[in-house]
Design a protein around this motif. Structure first.
Motif, PDB file in Angstrom:
ATOM      1  N   LEU A 228       1.017  -1.158   0.097  1.00  0.00           N
ATOM      2  CA  LEU A 228      -0.074  -0.051   0.154  1.00  0.00           C
ATOM      3  C   LEU A 228       1.020   1.149   0.084  1.00  0.00           C
ATOM      4  N   ALA A 229       2.201   1.302   0.498  1.00  0.00           N
ATOM      5  CA  ALA A 229       2.771   2.382   0.536  1.00  0.00           C
ATOM      6  C   ALA A 229       3.620   2.762  -0.853  1.00  0.00           C
ATOM      7  N   GLY A 230       4.229   3.829  -0.822  1.00  0.00           N
ATOM      8  CA  GLY A 230       5.052   4.371  -1.759  1.00  0.00           C
ATOM      9  C   GLY A 230       4.046   5.418  -2.622  1.00  0.00           C
ATOM     10  N   VAL A 231       4.461   5.139  -4.125  1.00  0.00           N
ATOM     11  CA  VAL A 231       3.558   6.324  -4.905  1.00  0.00           C
ATOM     12  C   VAL A 231       2.223   5.953  -5.112  1.00  0.00           C
ATOM     13  N   MET A 232       1.430   6.844  -5.430  1.00  0.00           N
ATOM     14  CA  MET A 232      -0.145   6.650  -5.601  1.00  0.00           C
ATOM     15  C   MET A 232      -0.264   5.674  -6.861  1.00  0.00           C
ATOM     16  N   MET A 233      -1.201   4.787  -6.736  1.00  0.00           N
ATOM     17  CA  MET A 233      -1.619   4.097  -7.491  1.00  0.00           C
ATOM     18  C   MET A 233      -3.009   3.733  -8.127  1.00  0.00           C
ATOM     19  N   GLY A 234      -3.445   2.597  -8.922  1.00  0.00           N
ATOM     20  CA  GLY A 234      -4.730   2.650  -9.543  1.00  0.00           C
ATOM     21  C   GLY A 234      -5.806   2.771  -8.293  1.00  0.00           C
ATOM     22  N   THR A 235      -5.651   1.946  -7.363  1.00  0.00           N
ATOM     23  CA  THR A 235      -7.002   2.190  -6.294  1.00  0.00           C
ATOM     24  C   THR A 235      -6.070   2.304  -4.904  1.00  0.00           C
ATOM     25  N   ARG A 236      -4.636   2.096  -4.873  1.00  0.00           N
ATOM     26  CA  ARG A 236      -4.075   2.212  -3.514  1.00  0.00           C
ATOM     27  C   ARG A 236      -3.697   3.798  -3.274  1.00  0.00           C
ATOM     28  N   CYS A 237      -3.577   4.202  -1.942  1.00  0.00           N
ATOM     29  CA  CYS A 237      -3.367   5.590  -2.014  1.00  0.00           C
ATOM     30  C   CYS A 237      -1.659   5.981  -1.917  1.00  0.00           C
ATOM     31  N   GLY A 238      -1.024   5.079  -1.717  1.00  0.00           N
ATOM     32  CA  GLY A 238       0.590   5.272  -1.316  1.00  0.00           C
ATOM     33  C   GLY A 238       0.596   6.051  -0.188  1.00  0.00           C
ATOM     34  N   LYS A 265      -8.722  -0.213  -1.907  1.00  0.00           N
ATOM     35  CA  LYS A 265      -9.473  -0.390  -3.302  1.00  0.00           C
ATOM     36  C   LYS A 265     -10.023   0.701  -3.850  1.00  0.00           C
ATOM     37  N   LYS A 266     -10.252   1.604  -3.005  1.00  0.00           N
ATOM     38  CA  LYS A 266     -10.994   2.883  -3.332  1.00  0.00           C
ATOM     39  C   LYS A 266     -10.200   4.258  -3.372  1.00  0.00           C
ATOM     40  N   SER A 267      -8.988   4.484  -3.417  1.00  0.00           N
ATOM     41  CA  SER A 267      -8.161   5.443  -3.329  1.00  0.00           C
ATOM     42  C   SER A 267      -7.491   5.522  -4.711  1.00  0.00           C
ATOM     43  N   GLY A 268      -6.082   6.245  -4.648  1.00  0.00           N
ATOM     44  CA  GLY A 268      -5.381   6.368  -5.765  1.00  0.00           C
ATOM     45  C   GLY A 268      -6.087   7.158  -6.945  1.00  0.00           C
ATOM     46  N   LEU A 269      -5.820   6.615  -8.229  1.00  0.00           N
ATOM     47  CA  LEU A 269      -6.428   7.173  -9.513  1.00  0.00           C
ATOM     48  C   LEU A 269      -8.032   7.175  -9.305  1.00  0.00           C
ATOM     49  N   LEU A 270      -8.395   5.955  -8.839  1.00  0.00           N
ATOM     50  CA  LEU A 270     -10.013   5.783  -8.636  1.00  0.00           C
ATOM     51  C   LEU A 270     -10.361   6.945  -7.756  1.00  0.00           C
ATOM     52  N   GLY A 271      -9.781   7.124  -6.656  1.00  0.00           N
ATOM     53  CA  GLY A 271     -10.498   7.711  -5.652  1.00  0.00           C
ATOM     54  C   GLY A 271     -10.533   9.173  -5.915  1.00  0.00           C
ATOM     55  N   ILE A 272      -9.362   9.799  -6.469  1.00  0.00           N
ATOM     56  CA  ILE A 272      -9.339  11.010  -7.078  1.00  0.00           C
ATOM     57  C   ILE A 272      -9.982  11.463  -8.290  1.00  0.00           C
ATOM     58  N   SER A 273     -10.040  10.660  -9.290  1.00  0.00           N
ATOM     59  CA  SER A 273     -10.694  11.008 -10.548  1.00  0.00           C
ATOM     60  C   SER A 273     -12.230  10.688 -10.387  1.00  0.00           C
ATOM     61  N   GLY A 274     -12.689   9.811  -9.576  1.00  0.00           N
ATOM     62  CA  GLY A 274     -14.101   9.156  -9.497  1.00  0.00           C
ATOM     63  C   GLY A 274     -14.491   8.620 -10.682  1.00  0.00           C
ATOM     64  N   VAL A 275     -13.501   8.193 -11.433  1.00  0.00           N
ATOM     65  CA  VAL A 275     -13.892   7.688 -12.887  1.00  0.00           C
ATOM     66  C   VAL A 275     -13.480   6.252 -12.959  1.00  0.00           C
ATOM     67  N   MET A 294      -7.254  14.983 -14.776  1.00  0.00           N
ATOM     68  CA  MET A 294      -6.282  15.719 -14.922  1.00  0.00           C
ATOM     69  C   MET A 294      -5.501  15.612 -13.471  1.00  0.00           C
ATOM     70  N   LEU A 295      -6.242  15.970 -12.390  1.00  0.00           N
ATOM     71  CA  LEU A 295      -5.791  16.204 -11.060  1.00  0.00           C
ATOM     72  C   LEU A 295      -5.151  14.801 -10.641  1.00  0.00           C
ATOM     73  N   ALA A 296      -5.775  13.508 -10.916  1.00  0.00           N
ATOM     74  CA  ALA A 296      -5.317  12.352 -10.524  1.00  0.00           C
ATOM     75  C   ALA A 296      -3.988  11.942 -11.144  1.00  0.00           C
ATOM     76  N   GLN A 297      -4.162  12.227 -12.625  1.00  0.00           N
ATOM     77  CA  GLN A 297      -2.561  12.171 -13.379  1.00  0.00           C
ATOM     78  C   GLN A 297      -1.629  13.075 -12.763  1.00  0.00           C
ATOM     79  N   LYS A 298      -1.849  14.265 -12.463  1.00  0.00           N
ATOM     80  CA  LYS A 298      -0.911  14.996 -11.954  1.00  0.00           C
ATOM     81  C   LYS A 298      -0.390  14.628 -10.484  1.00  0.00           C
TER      82      LYS A 298
END
Ligand code: ADP
Length: 392
Positions: A228-238, A265-275, A294-298
């Motif tokens: 779960l640690a480190g960089v932001m991932m698909g669904t993990r916060c990092g 499971k609900k964080s990362g790119l998914l959590g920020i983009s909501g998409v 764009m925010l999630a990608q950045k």
């Protein structure tokens, strides 16, 4: 020799059969929804895809179907032709720093380590036992995701919490994706014909980790006690401020499993983009002007850039930066955004060279202070090679 590379999950079983030392892939496939209904499997042989819906009550049944398919498709004429089976195991703790042959002690150790990776390790043991039962005379090996990272020193793997908790519960950084980072280390060292490289290996997929490697040894890595640690991932916060955890638990009335689910499971790119958690959807979204994509990608790029800059400092100047896994190998935009944020290190991307997906390639310009490469990973092959080397 024919070597089977296996990755058993709680309800899935992925496999690839290789011919070694030729490194030829003979067949691969996945059994899905084992034990939970509507189960099926897919196979890929000579570029052709096959899908069959069958009742997979447990992993043993899946292994039986697999063996039947190998014989029916004339890949082997008898089960004796499988010379070895290599199993991916997520957590080897501090006990294993290399691939080993399976025996009763190894199985018990993997079970005992389940505390640190409950879903994964238990499923791996089920997979190993299913193959031992189906092929009792064939040697099995286990290849740990954590093993390559065992060269980290104490000051890198400890967390600044009471030391007694490390002694009591083995709470420390283990790191993951070690098999992939090792494959990348071998590939780039071979290509550049240098064994003394200082490498920053960026495995960026659904799960992502960045690793600093010097002379073939891991110095530090971004994942921790868990992936779960480190960089932001698909669904993990990092990495996040740890106080956020009790704060959300209190406000949202969540228990430990629920907060873990939210962060995994609900964080990362998914959590920020909501998409979506999928970087292709994020790219589509941002191309269509979706601000949260764009925010999630950045945000995701920023966390990767931070680790690269930190590890460049740790290595006292890296010789090479490698990108691998789904996003690292395929997302032209992500690599470009990362490189642009690293201009203070003298890193320069060559846009034409970077216009590449899934292929080994130099993507930096000739005057980039640190060269950057796309290096496709192949964890299954690494597992098969380790197994071959142990049993040949
Ligand atoms: P896992 O961690 O599950 O092994 P992968 O390494 O397969 O994940 O990476 C999956 C990620 O790779 C997904 O976010 C997916 O969108 C991304 N990916 C795959 N192909 C492309 C592509 N052509 N462009 C952008 N992203 C891609």
């Amino acid at each position: 020799m024919k070597i089977l590379s296996v990755n058993a999950g709680s309800s899935s079983l992925k496999f690839t059969l290789f011919e070694l030392p030729e490194k030829k892939e003979l067949i691969n496939g996945t059994f899905e929804k084992i034990g939970i209904g509507n189960s099926f499997y897919t196979l890929k042989i000579n570029g052709e895809k096959i899908r069959r819906e069958v009742d997979l009550t447990d992993h043993g049944v899946a292994v039986k179907y697999l063996m039947d398919e190998l014989i029916n498709n004339k890949i082997i004429s008898s089960l004796d032709e499988i010379d070895g089976i290599g199993h991916r195991v997520v957590q080897g703790g501090a006990l294993y720093n290399k691939t080993v042959l399976v025996d009763e002690k190894v199985i018990k150790d993997i079970e005992d380590l389940a505390d640190l990776a409950p879903l994964h390790n238990k499923a791996h043991v089920i997979g190993i036992k299913a193959f031992i039962e189906a092929l009792p005379n064939t040697p099995n090996t286990v290849v740990f995701d954590t093993a390559f990272h065992q060269t980290m020193e104490e000051d890198k793997f400890l967390y600044p919490i009471p030391y007694e908790l490390y002694e009591k519960y083995n709470i420390r950084k283990y790191g993951f994706h070690g098999t992939s980072h090792r494959f990348i280390t071998n590939s780039i060292s071979e290509y550049l014909n240098r064994m003394d490289l200082k490498i920053i290996s960026c495995h960026i997929g659904n799960g992502s980790s960045i690793t600093a490697i010097k002379n073939g040894k891991v110095i530090d890595t971004s994942m921790g006690l868990t992936p779960l640690a480190g960089v932001m991932m698909g669904t993990r916060c990092g990495d996040i401020d740890p106080s956020i955890i009790p704060f959300i638990m209190k406000k949202e009335n969540l228990n430990a499993d629920q907060i873990s689910d939210l962060l995994n499971k609900k964080s990362g790119l998914l959590g920020i983009s909501g998409v979506s958690s999928d970087s292709r959807d994020i790219e589509d979204g941002l191309n269509n002007g979706n601000k949260r994509c764009m925010l999630a990608q950045k945000m995701c790029v920023k966390t990767i850039v931070n680790y690269i800059a930190m590890y460049n400092n740790l290595l006292n100047g890296a010789d090479v930066i490698c990108f691998t896994a789904g996003i690292g190998e395929n997302s032209i935009l992500t690599r470009e955004m990362i490189a642009e944020s690293l201009s203070s290190l003298g890193i320069k991307i060559d846009k034409e060279r970077n216009n590449v997906r899934g292929k080994f390639a130099l993507i930096s310009s000739d005057d980039s202070k640190i060269p950057m490469y796309v290096v496709p990973t192949n964890e299954e092959l690494m597992i098969a090679i380790d197994t071959y080397n142990l049993i040949k």
